[in-house]
Structures are given as C-alpha cells and as structure tokens.
Write a protein that holds these residues in place. Sequence first.
Motif, mmCIF file in Angstrom:
data_model
loop_
_atom_site.group_PDB
_atom_site.id
_atom_site.type_symbol
_atom_site.label_atom_id
_atom_site.label_comp_id
_atom_site.label_asym_id
_atom_site.label_seq_id
_atom_site.Cartn_x
_atom_site.Cartn_y
_atom_site.Cartn_z
ATOM 1 N N LYS A 232 -28.196 -72.353 24.726
ATOM 2 C CA LYS A 232 -29.421 -72.867 25.325
ATOM 3 C C LYS A 232 -30.605 -72.197 24.640
ATOM 4 O O LYS A 232 -30.649 -70.975 24.519
ATOM 5 C CB LYS A 232 -29.447 -72.600 26.824
ATOM 6 C CG LYS A 232 -30.641 -73.205 27.501
ATOM 7 C CD LYS A 232 -30.539 -73.137 28.990
ATOM 8 C CE LYS A 232 -31.788 -73.797 29.571
ATOM 9 N NZ LYS A 232 -31.702 -73.982 30.996
ATOM 10 N N PHE A 233 -31.563 -73.008 24.202
ATOM 11 C CA PHE A 233 -32.741 -72.498 23.522
ATOM 12 C C PHE A 233 -33.716 -71.920 24.534
ATOM 13 O O PHE A 233 -34.051 -72.549 25.534
ATOM 14 C CB PHE A 233 -33.414 -73.628 22.729
ATOM 15 C CG PHE A 233 -34.648 -73.195 21.994
ATOM 16 C CD1 PHE A 233 -34.558 -72.432 20.856
ATOM 17 C CD2 PHE A 233 -35.899 -73.540 22.464
ATOM 18 C CE1 PHE A 233 -35.697 -72.031 20.171
ATOM 19 C CE2 PHE A 233 -37.045 -73.145 21.803
ATOM 20 C CZ PHE A 233 -36.942 -72.384 20.645
ATOM 21 N N ASN A 234 -34.181 -70.690 24.288
ATOM 22 C CA ASN A 234 -35.150 -70.033 25.149
ATOM 23 C C ASN A 234 -36.430 -69.864 24.345
ATOM 24 O O ASN A 234 -36.539 -68.983 23.488
ATOM 25 C CB ASN A 234 -34.615 -68.675 25.623
ATOM 26 C CG ASN A 234 -35.531 -68.011 26.604
ATOM 27 O OD1 ASN A 234 -36.741 -68.228 26.602
ATOM 28 N ND2 ASN A 234 -34.950 -67.157 27.454
ATOM 29 N N ARG A 235 -37.423 -70.703 24.591
ATOM 30 C CA ARG A 235 -38.665 -70.702 23.839
ATOM 31 C C ARG A 235 -39.406 -69.361 23.957
ATOM 32 O O ARG A 235 -39.962 -68.853 22.996
ATOM 33 C CB ARG A 235 -39.560 -71.844 24.272
ATOM 34 C CG ARG A 235 -40.818 -71.964 23.445
ATOM 35 C CD ARG A 235 -41.617 -73.212 23.811
ATOM 36 N NE ARG A 235 -40.858 -74.437 23.661
ATOM 37 C CZ ARG A 235 -40.638 -75.068 22.507
ATOM 38 N NH1 ARG A 235 -41.115 -74.572 21.405
ATOM 39 N NH2 ARG A 235 -39.959 -76.179 22.475
ATOM 40 N N GLU A 236 -39.440 -68.772 25.143
ATOM 41 C CA GLU A 236 -40.133 -67.500 25.346
ATOM 42 C C GLU A 236 -39.497 -66.396 24.516
ATOM 43 O O GLU A 236 -40.182 -65.585 23.900
ATOM 44 C CB GLU A 236 -40.127 -67.129 26.827
ATOM 45 C CG GLU A 236 -41.003 -68.051 27.660
ATOM 46 C CD GLU A 236 -40.904 -67.741 29.150
ATOM 47 O OE1 GLU A 236 -40.299 -66.711 29.518
ATOM 48 O OE2 GLU A 236 -41.441 -68.534 29.934
ATOM 49 N N GLU A 237 -38.177 -66.376 24.449
ATOM 50 C CA GLU A 237 -37.483 -65.383 23.649
ATOM 51 C C GLU A 237 -37.766 -65.587 22.162
ATOM 52 O O GLU A 237 -38.009 -64.638 21.408
ATOM 53 C CB GLU A 237 -35.979 -65.453 23.901
ATOM 54 C CG GLU A 237 -35.178 -64.399 23.143
ATOM 55 C CD GLU A 237 -33.694 -64.539 23.381
ATOM 56 O OE1 GLU A 237 -32.929 -64.206 22.463
ATOM 57 O OE2 GLU A 237 -33.286 -64.998 24.474
ATOM 58 N N ALA A 238 -37.791 -66.834 21.732
ATOM 59 C CA ALA A 238 -38.060 -67.135 20.320
ATOM 60 C C ALA A 238 -39.482 -66.747 19.948
ATOM 61 O O ALA A 238 -39.729 -66.210 18.865
ATOM 62 C CB ALA A 238 -37.828 -68.612 20.057
ATOM 63 N N ASN A 239 -40.456 -67.014 20.804
ATOM 64 C CA ASN A 239 -41.854 -66.677 20.521
ATOM 65 C C ASN A 239 -42.101 -65.181 20.596
ATOM 66 O O ASN A 239 -43.050 -64.679 19.990
ATOM 67 C CB ASN A 239 -42.777 -67.412 21.469
ATOM 68 C CG ASN A 239 -42.859 -68.883 21.149
ATOM 69 O OD1 ASN A 239 -42.678 -69.275 20.009
ATOM 70 N ND2 ASN A 239 -43.116 -69.693 22.170
#
Length: 75
Positions: A66-73
């Motif tokens: 599952k992609f976590n946008r906050e973690e990636a940013n």
Amino acid sequence: MEAYEFYATPENGTILIPKRFRRKVTSNVKVILLEQNTRKASSRKATSSRRSDLLLAPTIKTNGWKFNREEANAR
C-alpha cells in the motif's frame, strides 16, 4: 553539425568523400571509422543483445503493498 553516412573502401589509407557530399563539406570534419566486417558483426550482435538485457526495466511485485504518500514525501 551535419552527419553524412556512406560506405567507402580505403585506398592506401585514404577515404574519398563521395561527390554528392563534397559541396556540402566545406570546413573541418570529425571522422569516426566503423569497420564493416561480417564475422565481427555476428559476435557484436550477441554482445549487444546481452547488454540490452541489462537495460530492461526491473519488475517489482507489488501485491499487498500500500502506497503511503506521507511516508514518501517525508523522505
């Protein structure tokens, strides 16, 4: 920079520019020699195909990820 491609057989180390290009070539030129040899071409083709295998995009299995946008940013 313009590029002109033609085939020639050197005579005593001299390559003649074909007449159709002589008027176009009026200044200094950069010469790159590529020897056309059928025996070497077949071995080069095999090497080339091995190199192209290295350039293929990697495949990653993402099932259950599952992609976590906050973690990636945050990176």
